[in-house]
Every structure is written in C-alpha cells, then in structure tokens.
Design an enzyme around this catalytic site. Structure first.
Site, PDB file in Angstrom:
ATOM      1  N   ARG A 166      68.591  66.341  84.326  1.00  0.00           N
ATOM      2  CA  ARG A 166      68.377  67.537  82.400  1.00  0.00           C
ATOM      3  C   ARG A 166      66.626  66.804  81.779  1.00  0.00           C
ATOM      4  O   ARG A 166      66.908  66.336  80.759  1.00  0.00           O
ATOM      5  CB  ARG A 166      69.339  66.252  81.599  1.00  0.00           C
ATOM      6  CG  ARG A 166      71.005  66.574  82.098  1.00  0.00           C
ATOM      7  CD  ARG A 166      71.115  67.969  81.574  1.00  0.00           C
ATOM      8  NE  ARG A 166      72.592  68.025  81.271  1.00  0.00           N
ATOM      9  CZ  ARG A 166      73.069  68.308  82.988  1.00  0.00           C
ATOM     10  NH1 ARG A 166      72.788  68.347  83.600  1.00  0.00           N
ATOM     11  NH2 ARG A 166      74.498  68.457  82.733  1.00  0.00           N
ATOM     12  N   SER A 240      77.213  67.500  76.482  1.00  0.00           N
ATOM     13  CA  SER A 240      77.493  66.202  76.591  1.00  0.00           C
ATOM     14  C   SER A 240      76.348  65.893  75.839  1.00  0.00           C
ATOM     15  O   SER A 240      74.915  66.324  75.985  1.00  0.00           O
ATOM     16  CB  SER A 240      76.843  65.182  78.363  1.00  0.00           C
ATOM     17  OG  SER A 240      78.335  65.995  79.037  1.00  0.00           O
ATOM     18  N   GLU A 336      71.408  62.723  75.803  1.00  0.00           N
ATOM     19  CA  GLU A 336      70.670  63.883  76.730  1.00  0.00           C
ATOM     20  C   GLU A 336      70.236  65.104  75.130  1.00  0.00           C
ATOM     21  O   GLU A 336      69.609  65.859  75.561  1.00  0.00           O
ATOM     22  CB  GLU A 336      71.541  64.697  77.208  1.00  0.00           C
ATOM     23  CG  GLU A 336      70.964  65.698  78.339  1.00  0.00           C
ATOM     24  CD  GLU A 336      72.414  66.590  78.513  1.00  0.00           C
ATOM     25  OE1 GLU A 336      72.547  68.072  77.822  1.00  0.00           O
ATOM     26  OE2 GLU A 336      73.948  66.751  78.741  1.00  0.00           O
TER      27      GLU A 336
END
Ligand code: EPU
Length: 340
Positions: A166, A240, A336
C-alpha cells in the site's frame, strides 16, 4: 476555462462526506490540465490542494480552501502485442473496475484478482492496490505523471515507483508533486492463476466452476467482496481504513502466547503481518456506531459513514480504535486512507 465555486465534494468521495471546494475544475487531457494549471496558478507552480480521481481512498476532514482538480483523462489503448503479452495504455480517469472488466473481455490476464476495487486507474499506483494475493505492481509497466512545479510530463518505470505494501513514491518523497495521467500495464495472454488465497478457492467450489479462467476468478472475487465489504453507493466507506501492521517474529511469539487466536501471515522479509481486522474486533469495535460514524459489522477494518457523519467524526473514531489497539496489544496501526 470552466470551473465551479463553493462546490460540494459529496458525490466525489466514496465516504460521502459533504466537504466543499472553493474552486473545482475537471480536465480530460494533459493539454487541458496544463491550461487549467496556467489559469489557476498563472506564471507559478501549479498547487492544487487536491487531485481527485474516484475519491475512494480519501477522508475529507475539512473544506478545501483552494483548487480541486478532477482527473477525467479517459481511454484504453492497446500499445504493443506479442505472442505472450500485451502492453495497454490507460487514462488515469478511467474507473478501475471497468478497466478490469475490459481486460477480462479481451482475455488479458493479471488483474482479475483486483476486481471491484473502487476508484480510478490513476489512484491505483498511488497506494499499489492489492487484494487476494495480487498487487498492482505485478502487472505494472510504467506511468506518465505531470510535474506540478515544472509543468512537464515524466515517465516512471516500475523501479521508479518504489512500490511496497500500500505504498509508492507518490505517497512518500514525491507526495503532492505529481498528477498521474496515464498508467501502462503489461498483461499476459497465457494466464497464471492466483487462487491460493483461501477464500477464492472456496468460492470457486461454491460456484461449481469446472474450468478455471480469469473470468471465474473475477466472478469469485466480486462475490467475496460483495459479501464482506459495504458498497460505497449504499454505505459510505473507503475500503480498509488501516493497513495490516507488521511485527518482528519475537513480538509475534509474545502476542501469540497471550492471544492464542491471533491471526497472522508470514511476510517475505521474515517479519509477520497481523490481521488488523482481528485486532480491532478483539477490542470490541466491530459493528460499533457513534452517530453516523461506525465500524462495519462484517469487516472491522472498514470504517463507514451511515449518512451524515463528518470527516472529523470518522477521524476521531479511527483515533479511538488506534488507541485501544495500542493499549491492548502494544501494536501501532497506521491509516491506509489519505486524510485531507
Ligand atoms: N478478521 C477478523 N475480523 C474482522 C476482519 C478480519 O477477525 O472483522 C480476520 C479474519 O481472520 C480474516 C483475516 O482477518 O480471515 C483477514 O481478513 P480479510 O481476508 O478480510 O483481509 P484483510 O487483511 O482484512 C486485506 C486488504 C483488503 C483486501 C483483502 C483481501 C489491507 C489493509 N486490506 O484485508 O484490501 O481486499 O485483504 O485480499 O491489506 C483495501 O485495501 O481497501 C482492501 C479492502
């Protein structure tokens, strides 16, 4: 040059947060982007406060007191083809899932496991999107990005992008310096199937798939995602909210002895990745709701806006979750989603 003033960004972020942009304008080509930048920032560095693609990985915690540029550069073109693979050029403003479906229609393999991820093609390399054992970087060839200070196009190869879990250079050293306008993919004519991620195999069996294909995998992924993850069109969310944290083997062993049901995976570098969803659930947050801000009932890693939550309310909830996971497990979660 057309632009809007005091414009609500609600339709442009998957959390459905009603923040406003002082000025908002869309561009559909590099030429338009250059003209817009010159109009908004005459004779100086282009400095938009926000570049919007699909708005699926941001949390707006305030109004934007400046320019928002909306990336609508479209087009999918076959650039090169040989017996094994194709190179495909894609405008950054294309919707990611539409592009995935296009590759499946053409029988080009590589990104079928990334089906139904919300957002635009241009946002995908920013955080090296990943799901079900596959990451964007596995099919990435290169990209073109417009440098906001020097107002020129730069080419980034796979190595230049410094992809990680990520992560990419666009979230680190080059943050805010570039606008991604085109992404080039290398896709395979002969598929290599990735079904080892537990849930996919089970789903394929449930679907009674006789012959494995990229379409079957895409369908399985779509079914899994639809069963677990809220549809942003119905309940605001950005997938997420936190990353799965990595810990040393020693930390993992010590946690495992205190919490025998801890869920973890081996990282290639020898560290252990913990399932943040499990940590959050153990702290009692799964299904929690405070006003319109909440933690999703089926997947604790996903924070949701049930209607009229503000970005600040969602952010405050994320902070409480972060603090309680730290208290209980001594593990620091990292967000994130980009907080604006
Ligand atoms: N779990 C719980 N409770 C929960 C959620 C998860 O106990 O509420 C545990 C379960 O044991 C489950 C495990 O955590 O088996 C892993 O959960 P899941 O398979 O849902 O995957 P994840 O690690 O939570 C990651 C990605 C997702 C991606 C899935 C599938 C991150 C931060 N998230 O989630 O990506 O779709 O794997 O590959 O790495 C996204 O980035 O927005 C995203 C949705």
């Amino acid at each position: 040059m057309q632009f809007l003033e005091n414009y609500s960004l609600r339709p442009h972020n998957s959390f459905g947060i009603d923040a406003r942009a002082r000025y908002f304008a869309a561009f559909t080509s590099v030429e338009q982007l250059a003209a817009l930048a010159e109009f908004a920032f005459p004779g100086q560095k282009a400095d938009p406060q926000l570049i919007l693609g699909g708005g699926s990985n941001i949390l707006l915690t305030k109004n934007i007191d400046g320019w928002v540029f909306h990336n609508l550069v479209k087009g999918i073109e076959l650039e090169l083809e040989d017996a094994e693979s194709v190179i495909v050029r894609v405008g950054a403003g294309e919707t990611w899932h539409n592009f995935v479906l296009y590759t499946i229609e053409n029988n080009w393999a590589g990104i079928e496991n990334l089906s139904l991820i919300p957002g635009s093609v241009g946002a995908a390399p920013m955080q090296n999107i990943g799901a079900y054992g596959v990451e964007l970087k596995d099919s990435f060839h290169s990209l073109l990005a417009w440098h906001t200070r020097d107002k020129r196009l730069d080419l980034f190869t796979l190595r230049d992008c410094e992809f990680g879990y990520r992560e990419s250079i666009f979230k680190k050293q080059a943050k805010g310096e570039y606008i991604i306008v085109q992404v080039n993919f290398r896709l395979n004519k002969k598929p290599v199937f990735h079904t080892s991620y537990g849930a996919i195999q089970q789903e394929l069996e449930k679907m009674n798939v006789q012959e494995l294909s990229i379409r079957a995998i895409s369908d399985a992924v779509i079914r899994i995602r639809q069963s677990k993850l809220p549809d942003p069109k119905q309940i605001g969310n950005a997938g997420s909210f936190f990353k799965n944290p990595s810990v040393t083997v020693e930390q993992y062993e010590s946690l495992k002895s205190d919490f025998p049901h801890l869920v973890a995976y081996n990282n290639p570098d020898g560290t252990m990745k913990l399932a943040a969803g499990w940590l959050i659930e153990q702290c009692g947050w799964k299904g929690y709701r405070e006003g319109d801000a909440g933690c999703h009932q089926q997947q604790a890693l996903v924070l949701v806006n049930y209607g009229n939550a503000t970005g600040k309310e969602i952010y405050d909830l994320s902070q409480k979750i972060l603090d309680s996971v730290k208290d209980k497990f001594g593990v620091e979660l990292e967000r994130e989603v980009n907080i604006i």
